[in-house]
Design a protein around this motif. Structure first.
Motif, PDB file in Angstrom:
ATOM      1  N   ALA A 188      10.781 -15.679 -17.059  1.00  0.00           N
ATOM      2  CA  ALA A 188      11.108 -14.273 -16.800  1.00  0.00           C
ATOM      3  C   ALA A 188      10.003 -13.365 -17.341  1.00  0.00           C
ATOM      4  CB  ALA A 188      12.442 -13.916 -17.436  1.00  0.00           C
ATOM      5  N   ALA A 189       9.458 -13.683 -18.511  1.00  0.00           N
ATOM      6  CA  ALA A 189       8.374 -12.873 -19.082  1.00  0.00           C
ATOM      7  C   ALA A 189       7.121 -12.959 -18.225  1.00  0.00           C
ATOM      8  CB  ALA A 189       8.094 -13.340 -20.507  1.00  0.00           C
ATOM      9  N   GLY A 190       6.780 -14.171 -17.745  1.00  0.00           N
ATOM     10  CA  GLY A 190       5.585 -14.325 -16.916  1.00  0.00           C
ATOM     11  C   GLY A 190       5.707 -13.595 -15.590  1.00  0.00           C
ATOM     12  N   ALA A 191       6.890 -13.704 -14.965  1.00  0.00           N
ATOM     13  CA  ALA A 191       7.080 -13.018 -13.683  1.00  0.00           C
ATOM     14  C   ALA A 191       7.100 -11.510 -13.871  1.00  0.00           C
ATOM     15  CB  ALA A 191       8.376 -13.496 -13.030  1.00  0.00           C
ATOM     16  N   ALA A 192       7.723 -11.044 -14.953  1.00  0.00           N
ATOM     17  CA  ALA A 192       7.794  -9.603 -15.196  1.00  0.00           C
ATOM     18  C   ALA A 192       6.403  -9.009 -15.410  1.00  0.00           C
ATOM     19  CB  ALA A 192       8.678  -9.327 -16.414  1.00  0.00           C
ATOM     20  N   ALA A 193       5.477  -9.813 -15.951  1.00  0.00           N
ATOM     21  CA  ALA A 193       4.117  -9.299 -16.164  1.00  0.00           C
ATOM     22  C   ALA A 193       3.433  -8.921 -14.857  1.00  0.00           C
ATOM     23  CB  ALA A 193       3.286 -10.344 -16.914  1.00  0.00           C
ATOM     24  N   LEU A 194       3.874  -9.536 -13.754  1.00  0.00           N
ATOM     25  CA  LEU A 194       3.258  -9.229 -12.460  1.00  0.00           C
ATOM     26  C   LEU A 194       3.463  -7.776 -12.049  1.00  0.00           C
ATOM     27  CD1 LEU A 194       4.154 -12.435 -10.388  1.00  0.00           C
ATOM     28  CD2 LEU A 194       1.976 -11.844 -11.465  1.00  0.00           C
ATOM     29  N   TYR A 195       4.429  -7.100 -12.642  1.00  0.00           N
ATOM     30  CA  TYR A 195       4.659  -5.695 -12.309  1.00  0.00           C
ATOM     31  C   TYR A 195       3.458  -4.837 -12.692  1.00  0.00           C
ATOM     32  CZ  TYR A 195       6.980  -1.158 -12.091  1.00  0.00           C
ATOM     33  OH  TYR A 195       7.315   0.136 -11.794  1.00  0.00           O
ATOM     34  N   TRP A 196       2.693  -5.289 -13.708  1.00  0.00           N
ATOM     35  CA  TRP A 196       1.519  -4.537 -14.160  1.00  0.00           C
ATOM     36  C   TRP A 196       0.209  -5.167 -13.674  1.00  0.00           C
ATOM     37  CZ3 TRP A 196       5.835  -5.364 -17.240  1.00  0.00           C
ATOM     38  CH2 TRP A 196       6.512  -4.209 -17.654  1.00  0.00           C
ATOM     39  N   ARG A 197       0.277  -5.925 -12.602  1.00  0.00           N
ATOM     40  CA  ARG A 197      -0.904  -6.667 -12.150  1.00  0.00           C
ATOM     41  C   ARG A 197      -2.019  -5.741 -11.640  1.00  0.00           C
ATOM     42  NH1 ARG A 197      -1.321  -7.936  -6.634  1.00  0.00           N
ATOM     43  NH2 ARG A 197       0.156  -6.798  -5.333  1.00  0.00           N
ATOM     44  N   THR A 235       0.821  -1.207   0.000  1.00  0.00           N
ATOM     45  CA  THR A 235       0.000   0.000   0.000  1.00  0.00           C
ATOM     46  C   THR A 235       0.856   1.258   0.000  1.00  0.00           C
ATOM     47  OG1 THR A 235      -1.727  -1.184   1.226  1.00  0.00           O
ATOM     48  CG2 THR A 235      -1.839   1.212   1.224  1.00  0.00           C
ATOM     49  N   ARG A 236       1.950   1.213   0.730  1.00  0.00           N
ATOM     50  CA  ARG A 236       2.801   2.402   0.843  1.00  0.00           C
ATOM     51  C   ARG A 236       3.678   2.607  -0.384  1.00  0.00           C
ATOM     52  NH1 ARG A 236       6.400   3.822   6.252  1.00  0.00           N
ATOM     53  NH2 ARG A 236       6.970   5.950   5.625  1.00  0.00           N
ATOM     54  N   TRP A 237       4.279   1.508  -0.882  1.00  0.00           N
ATOM     55  CA  TRP A 237       5.139   1.592  -2.080  1.00  0.00           C
ATOM     56  C   TRP A 237       4.672   0.545  -3.093  1.00  0.00           C
ATOM     57  CZ3 TRP A 237       7.959   0.607   2.707  1.00  0.00           C
ATOM     58  CH2 TRP A 237       8.380   1.767   3.334  1.00  0.00           C
ATOM     59  N   PRO A 238       3.546   0.757  -3.752  1.00  0.00           N
ATOM     60  CA  PRO A 238       2.963  -0.298  -4.599  1.00  0.00           C
ATOM     61  C   PRO A 238       3.855  -0.704  -5.765  1.00  0.00           C
ATOM     62  CG  PRO A 238       1.814   1.800  -4.904  1.00  0.00           C
ATOM     63  CD  PRO A 238       2.710   1.972  -3.725  1.00  0.00           C
ATOM     64  N   ARG A 239       4.460   0.249  -6.457  1.00  0.00           N
ATOM     65  CA  ARG A 239       5.261  -0.108  -7.627  1.00  0.00           C
ATOM     66  C   ARG A 239       6.526  -0.860  -7.222  1.00  0.00           C
ATOM     67  NH1 ARG A 239       1.940  -0.780 -10.703  1.00  0.00           N
ATOM     68  NH2 ARG A 239       3.514  -0.919 -12.347  1.00  0.00           N
ATOM     69  N   ALA A 240       7.205  -0.389  -6.187  1.00  0.00           N
ATOM     70  CA  ALA A 240       8.411  -1.081  -5.722  1.00  0.00           C
ATOM     71  C   ALA A 240       8.067  -2.463  -5.188  1.00  0.00           C
ATOM     72  CB  ALA A 240       9.098  -0.246  -4.644  1.00  0.00           C
ATOM     73  N   ALA A 241       6.958  -2.582  -4.446  1.00  0.00           N
ATOM     74  CA  ALA A 241       6.568  -3.873  -3.905  1.00  0.00           C
ATOM     75  C   ALA A 241       6.226  -4.856  -5.024  1.00  0.00           C
ATOM     76  CB  ALA A 241       5.377  -3.710  -2.965  1.00  0.00           C
TER      77      ALA A 241
END
Length: 386
Positions: free
Chosen positions: A51-60, A5-11
């Motif tokens: 790596a592609a599947g895990a990286a997609a989680l950044y835009w979840r 909640t505090r740092w959503p993008r970094a988390a």
């Protein structure tokens, strides 16, 4: 506050990196154990796809359904390539769909595909395929459901906060309206006294200088009292003001002083009290005083000096009865463009009725058949609102 909640993008970046490491370097061992896969045994196909599947989680948060589709495709590719642990990314994606996405027809499709892939991924296990499917339903649907429940809870909390904010604003608006009525009742009475005395001073200044000076002194005193009451009432609008120095609100015990001021303005007024003001709730005591004050102010406005007025206080069954009568035969000195004429509307009668209504009582104000005006108020002594 948690880091998501505090740092959503970094988390989310940390979560994506952790999911990549667990997907690539974690494998099943004997007896349902988990082992670390050596880097040399990582398939060249599984590594970039995971790596592609895990990286997609950044835009979840922004596109949870798209991320779910990517995670399902990556899992299917890793299963075809002999990889394992691809379901972790799908679990996170399903949770994200429930937490950050809307419910639509693609959600059941995604959950179904995830269950089928789990069944295919676990085809080599000793457990029956049906058991794998049941476990898949619990895990896949459960991940989405947990996210959905958290979303609904957050929406309810936000709605409750909006309702509380709206309620606070409504209460504040009502409080300001009450203060406006209070200002009218108090200041109108004082200003009426000042106007009457100033008019009387003007009328007698040429013949009786001493009387005019005495009347102007009364105007000065009423003006000072009006300023004092204004400071008292406006203090309510300033929470930081020190309230210790403010005097108490008036009550029926202060009627003799009020009547003395009215007499000083030239109105003959008598008090007939068949009830003791002691023991009344504070709000009933205050509202009763304000109703009498407003009724006498109206006498000054519409009848003027010389009017004979009587204030009667009586006790009924669980109520106090206030009656203010005047004969209407005074000599009004408030002539001119700004004079208040008999029968003109104002906030006085409305204020009296609203005060009585707040206590569950009534006010009846009407002209008398023989001339003058009559105000009768019934206020419950318990002061319960209607």
């Amino acid at each position: 506050m948690n880091p998501f909640t505090r740092w959503p993008r970094a988390a989310d970046a940390v979560l994506a990196f952790a999911a990549f490491l667990l997907t690539v370097f974690l494998e099943d061992g004997p007896g349902d154990s988990l082992l670390i896969r050596p880097p040399g045994e990582v398939s060249l196909l599984v590594l970039p796809v995971s790596a592609a599947g895990a990286a997609a989680l950044y835009w979840r948060r922004r596109g949870p359904l798209i991320v779910l589709g990517v995670a399902l495709a990556v899992w299917a590719v890793t299963i075809a390539g002999g990889g394992e642990q691809g379901g972790l990314t799908v679990l996170i994606a399903l949770y994200s769909v429930g937490r950050h996405g809307a419910v639509n027809r693609y959600v059941p499709v995604g959950i179904t595909v995830a269950i089928i892939l789990l069944g295919i991924d676990g085809r080599d296990d000793a457990a029956p395929w049906l058991e794998v499917v049941i476990v898949g339903i619990l895990f896949m649907f459960g991940s989405w459901y947990v996210g959905r429940r958290l979303r609904l809870r957050g929406e309810r909390a936000a709605q409750l906060l909006r309702e509380q904010t709206a309620e606070s604003r409504r209460i504040l608006a009502e409080e300001r309206t009450r203060i406006a009525r209070e200002l009218h009742d108090v200041v109108a009475h004082r200003v009426s006294l000042m106007t009457i005395q100033a008019g009387a001073a003007k009328a007698v200044a040429a013949q009786d200088l001493d009387g005019a000076l005495q009347a102007m002194g009364a105007v000065e005193q009423a003006g000072r009292q009006a300023l004092d009451e204004l400071r008292h009432l406006l203090g309510v609008l300033r929470p930081e003001t020190d309230l210790d120095g403010l005097g108490p609100q008036p009550g029926l015990a202060d009627l003799p002083r009020l009547l003395a001021q009215i007499r000083a303005a030239g109105v003959e007024v008598a008090l007939v009290a068949d009830v003791a003001p002691d023991g009344l709730p504070a709000r009933v005591d205050l509202f009763a005083y304000r109703i009498v004050q407003e009724a006498l102010t109206n006498v000054l406005k519409h009848a003027g000096p010389g009017a004979r007025t009587e204030v009667r206080l009586g006790a009924g069954e669980s109520e106090i009865v206030i009656e203010v009568l005047n004969d209407g035969h005074g000599t009004a000195v408030m002539a001119g463009p700004g004079a208040v004429r008999a029968g003109t509307g104002g906030h006085g009668l409305v204020g009296m009725r609203e005060r009585a209504l707040l206590l569950g009582g009534t006010v009846d104000a009407r002209p008398r058949p023989g001339g003058g005006f009559r105000v009768v108020a019934h206020l419950p002594t318990e002061g319960r609102p209607a």
